[in-house]
Design a protein around this motif. Structure first.
Motif, PDB file in Angstrom:
ATOM      1  N   LEU A  30       0.834  -1.199   0.000  1.00 24.22           N
ATOM      2  CA  LEU A  30       0.000   0.000   0.000  1.00 24.22           C
ATOM      3  C   LEU A  30       0.875   1.258   0.000  1.00 24.22           C
ATOM      4  O   LEU A  30       0.542   2.258  -0.643  1.00 24.22           O
ATOM      5  N   ALA A  31       2.007   1.193   0.699  1.00 24.80           N
ATOM      6  CA  ALA A  31       2.942   2.318   0.740  1.00 24.80           C
ATOM      7  C   ALA A  31       3.960   2.267  -0.396  1.00 24.80           C
ATOM      8  O   ALA A  31       4.883   3.086  -0.440  1.00 24.80           O
ATOM      9  N   ARG A  32       3.807   1.300  -1.319  1.00 26.30           N
ATOM     10  CA  ARG A  32       4.680   1.121  -2.485  1.00 26.30           C
ATOM     11  C   ARG A  32       6.138   0.868  -2.086  1.00 26.30           C
ATOM     12  O   ARG A  32       7.064   1.302  -2.779  1.00 26.30           O
ATOM     13  N   PHE A  33       6.361   0.191  -0.978  1.00 23.71           N
ATOM     14  CA  PHE A  33       7.738  -0.136  -0.605  1.00 23.71           C
ATOM     15  C   PHE A  33       8.371  -1.097  -1.619  1.00 23.71           C
ATOM     16  O   PHE A  33       9.588  -1.253  -1.656  1.00 23.71           O
ATOM     17  N   ASP A  34       7.534  -1.748  -2.415  1.00 23.39           N
ATOM     18  CA  ASP A  34       8.058  -2.635  -3.457  1.00 23.39           C
ATOM     19  C   ASP A  34       8.510  -1.856  -4.685  1.00 23.39           C
ATOM     20  O   ASP A  34       9.103  -2.423  -5.599  1.00 23.39           O
ATOM     21  N   ARG A  35       8.251  -0.545  -4.699  1.00 21.21           N
ATOM     22  CA  ARG A  35       8.595   0.296  -5.847  1.00 21.21           C
ATOM     23  C   ARG A  35       9.380   1.522  -5.378  1.00 21.21           C
ATOM     24  O   ARG A  35       8.841   2.619  -5.247  1.00 21.21           O
ATOM     25  N   ARG A  96      -6.012  -2.430 -10.180  1.00 26.09           N
ATOM     26  CA  ARG A  96      -7.116  -3.102  -9.489  1.00 26.09           C
ATOM     27  C   ARG A  96      -6.625  -4.083  -8.410  1.00 26.09           C
ATOM     28  O   ARG A  96      -7.401  -4.480  -7.553  1.00 26.09           O
ATOM     29  N   GLY A  97      -5.345  -4.451  -8.449  1.00 27.90           N
ATOM     30  CA  GLY A  97      -4.813  -5.335  -7.427  1.00 27.90           C
ATOM     31  C   GLY A  97      -4.248  -4.618  -6.217  1.00 27.90           C
ATOM     32  O   GLY A  97      -3.739  -5.262  -5.294  1.00 27.90           O
ATOM     33  N   ARG A  98      -4.322  -3.278  -6.181  1.00 31.00           N
ATOM     34  CA  ARG A  98      -3.832  -2.541  -5.017  1.00 31.00           C
ATOM     35  C   ARG A  98      -4.589  -2.987  -3.762  1.00 31.00           C
ATOM     36  O   ARG A  98      -5.774  -3.332  -3.841  1.00 31.00           O
ATOM     37  N   PRO A  99      -3.919  -2.976  -2.609  1.00 30.00           N
ATOM     38  CA  PRO A  99      -4.521  -3.543  -1.390  1.00 30.00           C
ATOM     39  C   PRO A  99      -5.899  -2.994  -1.038  1.00 30.00           C
ATOM     40  O   PRO A  99      -6.774  -3.755  -0.620  1.00 30.00           O
ATOM     41  N   LEU A 100      -6.107  -1.685  -1.180  1.00 28.26           N
ATOM     42  CA  LEU A 100      -7.426  -1.131  -0.870  1.00 28.26           C
ATOM     43  C   LEU A 100      -8.449  -1.493  -1.936  1.00 28.26           C
ATOM     44  O   LEU A 100      -9.578  -1.886  -1.616  1.00 28.26           O
ATOM     45  N   ALA A 101      -8.072  -1.388  -3.183  1.00 29.45           N
ATOM     46  CA  ALA A 101      -8.998  -1.699  -4.270  1.00 29.45           C
ATOM     47  C   ALA A 101      -9.410  -3.161  -4.262  1.00 29.45           C
ATOM     48  O   ALA A 101     -10.551  -3.500  -4.577  1.00 29.45           O
ATOM     49  N   SER A 102      -8.489  -4.041  -3.865  1.00 26.57           N
ATOM     50  CA  SER A 102      -8.773  -5.480  -3.862  1.00 26.57           C
ATOM     51  C   SER A 102      -9.412  -5.957  -2.569  1.00 26.57           C
ATOM     52  O   SER A 102      -9.885  -7.093  -2.489  1.00 26.57           O
ATOM     53  N   GLY A 103      -9.406  -5.092  -1.536  1.00 22.67           N
ATOM     54  CA  GLY A 103      -9.977  -5.481  -0.250  1.00 22.67           C
ATOM     55  C   GLY A 103      -8.993  -6.142   0.695  1.00 22.67           C
ATOM     56  O   GLY A 103      -9.374  -6.572   1.786  1.00 22.67           O
ATOM     57  N   SER A 106      -8.396  -2.894   4.889  1.00 22.81           N
ATOM     58  CA  SER A 106      -9.637  -2.151   5.117  1.00 22.81           C
ATOM     59  C   SER A 106      -9.361  -0.650   5.098  1.00 22.81           C
ATOM     60  O   SER A 106      -8.227  -0.200   5.279  1.00 22.81           O
ATOM     61  N   LEU A 107     -10.410   0.126   4.904  1.00 21.23           N
ATOM     62  CA  LEU A 107     -10.271   1.580   4.870  1.00 21.23           C
ATOM     63  C   LEU A 107      -9.770   2.111   6.215  1.00 21.23           C
ATOM     64  O   LEU A 107      -8.893   2.985   6.265  1.00 21.23           O
ATOM     65  N   LYS A 108     -10.301   1.582   7.320  1.00 22.54           N
ATOM     66  CA  LYS A 108      -9.867   2.029   8.646  1.00 22.54           C
ATOM     67  C   LYS A 108      -8.384   1.727   8.868  1.00 22.54           C
ATOM     68  O   LYS A 108      -7.630   2.570   9.375  1.00 22.54           O
ATOM     69  N   ALA A 109      -7.951   0.537   8.483  1.00 22.94           N
ATOM     70  CA  ALA A 109      -6.550   0.156   8.657  1.00 22.94           C
ATOM     71  C   ALA A 109      -5.646   1.041   7.804  1.00 22.94           C
ATOM     72  O   ALA A 109      -4.527   1.391   8.204  1.00 22.94           O
ATOM     73  N   ALA A 110      -6.122   1.416   6.621  1.00 22.99           N
ATOM     74  CA  ALA A 110      -5.330   2.278   5.743  1.00 22.99           C
ATOM     75  C   ALA A 110      -5.127   3.648   6.382  1.00 22.99           C
ATOM     76  O   ALA A 110      -4.024   4.219   6.322  1.00 22.99           O
ATOM     77  N   TRP A 111      -6.173   4.188   7.009  1.00 25.21           N
ATOM     78  CA  TRP A 111      -6.033   5.478   7.680  1.00 25.21           C
ATOM     79  C   TRP A 111      -5.036   5.391   8.847  1.00 25.21           C
ATOM     80  O   TRP A 111      -4.223   6.306   9.048  1.00 25.21           O
ATOM     81  N   LEU A 112      -5.071   4.307   9.594  1.00 22.06           N
ATOM     82  CA  LEU A 112      -4.127   4.139  10.706  1.00 22.06           C
ATOM     83  C   LEU A 112      -2.689   4.039  10.191  1.00 22.06           C
ATOM     84  O   LEU A 112      -1.760   4.598  10.785  1.00 22.06           O
ATOM     85  N   TRP A 113      -2.491   3.320   9.113  1.00 21.33           N
ATOM     86  CA  TRP A 113      -1.181   3.185   8.494  1.00 21.33           C
ATOM     87  C   TRP A 113      -0.681   4.541   7.996  1.00 21.33           C
ATOM     88  O   TRP A 113       0.498   4.886   8.140  1.00 21.33           O
ATOM     89  N   LEU A 114      -1.590   5.343   7.451  1.00 20.58           N
ATOM     90  CA  LEU A 114      -1.249   6.688   6.997  1.00 20.58           C
ATOM     91  C   LEU A 114      -0.749   7.543   8.159  1.00 20.58           C
ATOM     92  O   LEU A 114       0.260   8.256   8.042  1.00 20.58           O
TER      93      LEU A 114
END
Length: 305
Positions: A30-35, A96-103, A106-114
């Motif tokens: 999600l944070a693109r650490f692979d890129r 479409r395979g991005r973690p949020l788009a693919s499920g 979760s949206l809440k977890a993404a905000w916490l990670w942010l």
């Protein structure tokens, strides 16, 4: 015409990502650490400013702090972008395979990670002098608005240029405690560089973007995309040359930019707009272009102060 096999997925399990525990892997993606190309491109303008302002040796530690900040804040920017674009991402083959788009996240977890990534950025912020910290904080409005630009303008790449080049102003302020004309020239030059390389990047999505109504400079330029990228790079080189000249008004300092100019010319000359893999490789090569510009700034800045 870009075919599906040529589209490189936006989420890939490569390198060190494979060693991360499975539960944490979606957050790294999600944070693109692979890129890492993204944080290199965010880091270079700040490194250029530090070098051209004469601080690369004396404040080598600042380069490391900027690198950490680039990794954290680029990751935070990607998370925020995916939160805003999660519905659009589901409609584009590459995303479409991005973690949020693919499920997978979760949206809440993404905000916490942010929030966590922003806290890491805060650690970097407190290392700066007051002026540099204020300049850095001023970028937040630009960052927050960026994901919406592709919906309202044909030139979201220009807005990305404002964001991804901002470290040039922060870096100069961190060394010199002021923002003189060379800092502004370096910054504006970087904006045109970003427009150029992100136009190349946008070539991968040009068909999907047309289907879902997303605007981009690649779509706007159409058949003139190579000419457009060449023009953006030419303006960038001109402004960088002016910045170097103001630090050391000697015709030989412009030769320091020659390797970067040759590399950017190679990008344009070998770009194949209809080939997604070709575009991605040219885009990624800007990591090396940034290094070449850093070398020019280091040579001029180290001999002028």
């Amino acid at each position: 015409m870009v075919t599906t096999p040529e589209i490189v997925p936006d989420t890939e399990y490569r390198g060190l990502i494979r060693l991360i525990p499975a539960a944490a892997r979606p957050y790294a993606l999600l944070a693109r650490f692979d890129r890492p190309i993204g944080w290199w491109l965010l880091f270079w303008p700040g490194a250029w400013a530090i070098a051209l302002a004469g601080g690369a040796v004396r404040r080598w530690d600042l380069l490391l702090w900027f690198l950490l900040g680039a990794i954290a804040m680029r990751g935070a920017g990607c998370v925020y972008n995916d939160i805003v674009d999660r519905d659009l991402d589901r409609q584009v083959a590459r995303t479409r395979g991005r973690p949020l788009a693919s499920g997978a996240v979760s949206l809440k977890a993404a905000w916490l990670w942010l929030v966590l990534l922003c806290l890491i950025g805060l650690i970097v912020l407190v290392q700066l002098n007051p002026l540099a910290a204020m300049v850095a904080l001023a970028s937040l409005a630009l960052v927050a608005a960026y994901p919406f630009m592709k919906r309202i303008t044909w030139w979201p790449q220009a807005w990305l240029g404002l964001v991804f080049s901002w470290a040039a102003l922060v870096g100069w302020a961190a060394i010199a405690r002021e923002l003189p004309p060379p800092a502004l020239l370096l910054y504006v030059g970087s904006i045109f560089w970003v427009i150029g390389y992100d136009t190349i990047y946008a070539l991968q999505d040009i068909e999907d973007d047309a289907l879902v109504g997303v605007r981009s400079s690649a779509r706007r330029l159409g058949d003139n995309v190579r000419l457009g990228v060449a023009a953006f790079y030419a303006v960038a080189l001109t402004l960088w040359g002016a910045a170097l000249w103001q630090i050391r008004p000697d015709k030989f300092v412009l030769a320091a930019l020659a390797p970067a100019a040759i590399h950017l010319l190679w990008q344009v000359g070998t770009l194949t707009p209809g080939d997604g893999d070709n575009a991605l490789r040219r885009f990624r090569s800007n990591r090396f272009a940034g290094l070449l510009v850093f070398a020019a700034c280091f040579v001029v800045g180290s001999t002028a102060f």
